[in-house]
Design a protein around this motif. Structure first.
Motif, PDB file in Angstrom:
ATOM      1  N   ALA A  63       0.830  -1.209   0.000  1.00  0.00           N
ATOM      2  CA  ALA A  63       0.000   0.000   0.000  1.00  0.00           C
ATOM      3  C   ALA A  63       0.862   1.256   0.000  1.00  0.00           C
ATOM      4  CB  ALA A  63      -0.921  -0.013   1.218  1.00  0.00           C
ATOM      5  N   GLU A  64       1.937   1.259   0.784  1.00  0.00           N
ATOM      6  CA  GLU A  64       2.821   2.422   0.878  1.00  0.00           C
ATOM      7  C   GLU A  64       3.518   2.679  -0.459  1.00  0.00           C
ATOM      8  OE1 GLU A  64       3.936   5.683   2.731  1.00  0.00           O
ATOM      9  OE2 GLU A  64       2.722   4.132   3.711  1.00  0.00           O
ATOM     10  N   LEU A  65       3.977   1.620  -1.111  1.00  0.00           N
ATOM     11  CA  LEU A  65       4.640   1.774  -2.400  1.00  0.00           C
ATOM     12  C   LEU A  65       3.663   2.274  -3.467  1.00  0.00           C
ATOM     13  CD1 LEU A  65       6.874  -1.445  -2.459  1.00  0.00           C
ATOM     14  CD2 LEU A  65       7.652   0.907  -2.198  1.00  0.00           C
ATOM     15  N   ALA A  66       2.433   1.721  -3.466  1.00  0.00           N
ATOM     16  CA  ALA A  66       1.423   2.146  -4.443  1.00  0.00           C
ATOM     17  C   ALA A  66       1.056   3.619  -4.268  1.00  0.00           C
ATOM     18  CB  ALA A  66       0.180   1.275  -4.312  1.00  0.00           C
ATOM     19  N   ASN A  67       1.029   4.095  -3.027  1.00  0.00           N
ATOM     20  CA  ASN A  67       0.676   5.494  -2.750  1.00  0.00           C
ATOM     21  C   ASN A  67       1.791   6.466  -3.114  1.00  0.00           C
ATOM     22  OD1 ASN A  67      -1.830   4.733  -1.747  1.00  0.00           O
ATOM     23  ND2 ASN A  67      -1.098   4.576   0.375  1.00  0.00           N
ATOM     24  N   ASN A  68       2.987   5.921  -3.388  1.00  0.00           N
ATOM     25  CA  ASN A  68       4.128   6.793  -3.680  1.00  0.00           C
ATOM     26  C   ASN A  68       4.704   6.552  -5.081  1.00  0.00           C
ATOM     27  OD1 ASN A  68       5.118   8.371  -1.036  1.00  0.00           O
ATOM     28  ND2 ASN A  68       4.255   6.384  -0.415  1.00  0.00           N
ATOM     29  N   GLY A  69       3.858   6.105  -5.970  1.00  0.00           N
ATOM     30  CA  GLY A  69       4.264   6.007  -7.371  1.00  0.00           C
ATOM     31  C   GLY A  69       4.844   4.673  -7.798  1.00  0.00           C
ATOM     32  N   TYR A  70       4.925   3.712  -6.886  1.00  0.00           N
ATOM     33  CA  TYR A  70       5.460   2.385  -7.239  1.00  0.00           C
ATOM     34  C   TYR A  70       4.315   1.374  -7.319  1.00  0.00           C
ATOM     35  CZ  TYR A  70       9.965   4.434  -5.893  1.00  0.00           C
ATOM     36  OH  TYR A  70      11.085   5.232  -5.790  1.00  0.00           O
ATOM     37  N   ASP A  71       3.270   1.744  -8.053  1.00  0.00           N
ATOM     38  CA  ASP A  71       2.075   0.892  -8.093  1.00  0.00           C
ATOM     39  C   ASP A  71       2.292  -0.411  -8.858  1.00  0.00           C
ATOM     40  OD1 ASP A  71       2.426   2.723 -10.205  1.00  0.00           O
ATOM     41  OD2 ASP A  71       0.370   2.415 -10.897  1.00  0.00           O
ATOM     42  N   ALA A 111      14.078   2.243   0.368  1.00  0.00           N
ATOM     43  CA  ALA A 111      14.456   1.972   1.759  1.00  0.00           C
ATOM     44  C   ALA A 111      14.135   3.166   2.644  1.00  0.00           C
ATOM     45  CB  ALA A 111      15.942   1.634   1.842  1.00  0.00           C
ATOM     46  N   ARG A 112      14.430   4.354   2.163  1.00  0.00           N
ATOM     47  CA  ARG A 112      14.147   5.576   2.932  1.00  0.00           C
ATOM     48  C   ARG A 112      12.637   5.779   3.106  1.00  0.00           C
ATOM     49  NH1 ARG A 112      17.395   8.277   0.393  1.00  0.00           N
ATOM     50  NH2 ARG A 112      16.044   9.081  -1.262  1.00  0.00           N
ATOM     51  N   LEU A 113      11.902   5.564   2.014  1.00  0.00           N
ATOM     52  CA  LEU A 113      10.449   5.722   2.048  1.00  0.00           C
ATOM     53  C   LEU A 113       9.803   4.774   3.049  1.00  0.00           C
ATOM     54  CD1 LEU A 113       7.681   6.638   0.873  1.00  0.00           C
ATOM     55  CD2 LEU A 113       7.978   4.866  -0.877  1.00  0.00           C
ATOM     56  N   LEU A 114      10.185   3.480   3.002  1.00  0.00           N
ATOM     57  CA  LEU A 114       9.583   2.493   3.899  1.00  0.00           C
ATOM     58  C   LEU A 114      10.040   2.704   5.343  1.00  0.00           C
ATOM     59  CD1 LEU A 114       9.798  -0.714   1.657  1.00  0.00           C
ATOM     60  CD2 LEU A 114       7.813   0.732   2.110  1.00  0.00           C
ATOM     61  N   GLY A 115      11.272   3.191   5.525  1.00  0.00           N
ATOM     62  CA  GLY A 115      11.750   3.488   6.867  1.00  0.00           C
ATOM     63  C   GLY A 115      10.941   4.592   7.511  1.00  0.00           C
ATOM     64  N   GLN A 116      10.589   5.616   6.741  1.00  0.00           N
ATOM     65  CA  GLN A 116       9.792   6.726   7.263  1.00  0.00           C
ATOM     66  C   GLN A 116       8.353   6.298   7.553  1.00  0.00           C
ATOM     67  OE1 GLN A 116      10.202   9.681   4.202  1.00  0.00           O
ATOM     68  NE2 GLN A 116      12.304  10.267   4.813  1.00  0.00           N
ATOM     69  N   SER A 117       7.797   5.450   6.666  1.00  0.00           N
ATOM     70  CA  SER A 117       6.391   5.059   6.827  1.00  0.00           C
ATOM     71  C   SER A 117       6.184   4.068   7.972  1.00  0.00           C
ATOM     72  CB  SER A 117       5.865   4.465   5.523  1.00  0.00           C
ATOM     73  OG  SER A 117       6.574   3.283   5.206  1.00  0.00           O
ATOM     74  N   THR A 118       7.160   3.203   8.194  1.00  0.00           N
ATOM     75  CA  THR A 118       7.018   2.201   9.260  1.00  0.00           C
ATOM     76  C   THR A 118       7.577   2.685  10.592  1.00  0.00           C
ATOM     77  OG1 THR A 118       9.135   1.173   8.629  1.00  0.00           O
ATOM     78  CG2 THR A 118       7.124   0.307   7.608  1.00  0.00           C
ATOM     79  N   GLY A 119       8.400   3.719  10.549  1.00  0.00           N
ATOM     80  CA  GLY A 119       8.983   4.238  11.793  1.00  0.00           C
ATOM     81  C   GLY A 119      10.097   3.376  12.346  1.00  0.00           C
ATOM     82  N   GLY A 120      10.572   2.405  11.576  1.00  0.00           N
ATOM     83  CA  GLY A 120      11.648   1.528  12.021  1.00  0.00           C
ATOM     84  C   GLY A 120      12.846   1.617  11.085  1.00  0.00           C
ATOM     85  N   GLU A 121      13.891   0.931  11.443  1.00  0.00           N
ATOM     86  CA  GLU A 121      15.096   0.952  10.625  1.00  0.00           C
ATOM     87  C   GLU A 121      14.966  -0.028   9.469  1.00  0.00           C
ATOM     88  OE1 GLU A 121      19.936   0.147  10.997  1.00  0.00           O
ATOM     89  OE2 GLU A 121      18.655   0.037  12.781  1.00  0.00           O
TER      90      GLU A 121
END
Length: 316
Positions: A63-71, A111-121
């Motif tokens: 869902a996070e990738l689809a919302n940021n242009g990686y659909d 990696a940066r996008l998913l790190g920000q969305s999940t709040g983890g490393e």
């Protein structure tokens, strides 16, 4: 033999041959028309491998990738529940050389996008671009590897048993591979390197089963004084049936476990092997043995050749 009753396997050999021929023809037609649904390992695209500090929610990542242009991204799990692989198909509007140069940047961005969305490393393990040329080479080498394996097996069986047995074994293996590939083609299942590895494993499994049956057939042809070739083959199949069923059942238990808890990364591998084990068990009974009967194997074909000079060594 089950519960003391011998099964007439060879009595159904013609029906089995018709069913097998129909399945092989259907598989070949589907492969010719639909081909295989090749995964990124055989086509162009970028593969990004990521490691998370905690367990990954695949649906959330999608869902996070689809919302940021990686659909168009495909997310699969591999290794542990904290590792994922993001597959990005090739962008038709960008040259392959440019995409190859951007592969690392794309991986760092995700990696940066998913790190920000999940709040983890989130750690980038690797980001690679697979070109269509590499995919073609993999497909060609994989097919060549299977052909070489079949050729070596044919020589091995001919030396260990007899040429008619080698024909039965190779035809049974080709039957197993074609039907497995046909099922992947008909249902559009993804074919990747894991699936290719499973195809080679199917060759090994089916061959092992065929050798066990062939060894018992040869032994009975030499030992039994009465009976037609069909009766001796039937006896051999019944004697090895319990071993065949137990081996197949325990193997299937492991494969279904891999399918259910192994994640997306091992899904194709498990499905291919499950199909291969079922088809391989069937072919060792109804294909390899059927070919032996069709080629008119006789007791003389399997007798141990007399040693040269043996008569001269006998004392009067």
């Amino acid at each position: 033999m089950i519960f003391g009753r011998e099964i007439d396997f060879m009595g159904k050999r013609k029906l089995a041959a018709i069913i097998s021929a129909a399945l092989v023809v259907l598989s070949v037609v589907s492969l010719a028309i639909n081909s295989l649904n090749f995964g990124l390992d055989f086509t162009s695209g970028t593969s990004v491998r990521l490691n998370f500090a905690d367990s990954v929610d695949i649906q959330q990542v999608n869902a996070e990738l689809a919302n940021n242009g990686y659909d168009t991204a495909v997310v699969v799990q591999f290794g542990t529940d904290r590792d994922i692989r993001v597959l990005l198909p090739v962008d038709a509007g960008i040259e392959e050389s440019e995409q190859a140069q951007q592969a690392l940047a794309v991986g760092e961005s995700i990696a940066r996008l998913l790190g920000q969305s999940t709040g983890g490393e989130v750690t980038l393990i690797g980001s690679d671009f697979v070109s269509a040329k590499v995919g073609d080479e993999l497909a060609e080498q994989g097919g060549l590897g299977m052909l070489v394996a079949l050729g070596i097996i044919m020589v091995y069986i001919a030396v260990r048993f007899q040429f008619k047995f080698s024909m039965g074994a190779v035809i049974a293996l080709a039957h197993d591979l074609l039907i497995t590939l046909g099922i992947f083609s008909v249902f559009g299942l993804e074919f990747n390197l894991n699936t290719l590895a499973a195809m080679l494993a199917i060759i090994g499994y089916s061959l092992n089963d065929t050798i066990v049956v062939s060894d018992r057939i040869r032994e009975n042809f030499r030992r039994m004084r009465k009976g037609t070739p069909i009766e001796m083959v039937n006896t051999s199949l019944n004697q090895t049936l319990s071993r065949t069923l137990i081996t197949s059942f325990t193997t299937l238990l492991v494969l279904f476990s891999i399918l259910l808890i192994g994640g997306e990364a091992t899904r194709g591998f498990a499905i291919a092997l499950i199909i291969g084990v079922v088809i391989g068990t069937y072919s060792s009974i109804y294909i390899a043995s059927n070919i032996i009967i069709f080629m008119n194997v006789t007791r003389e074909d399997l007798m141990i050749p007399a040693k040269e000079g043996a008569e001269l060594d006998k004392t009067p």
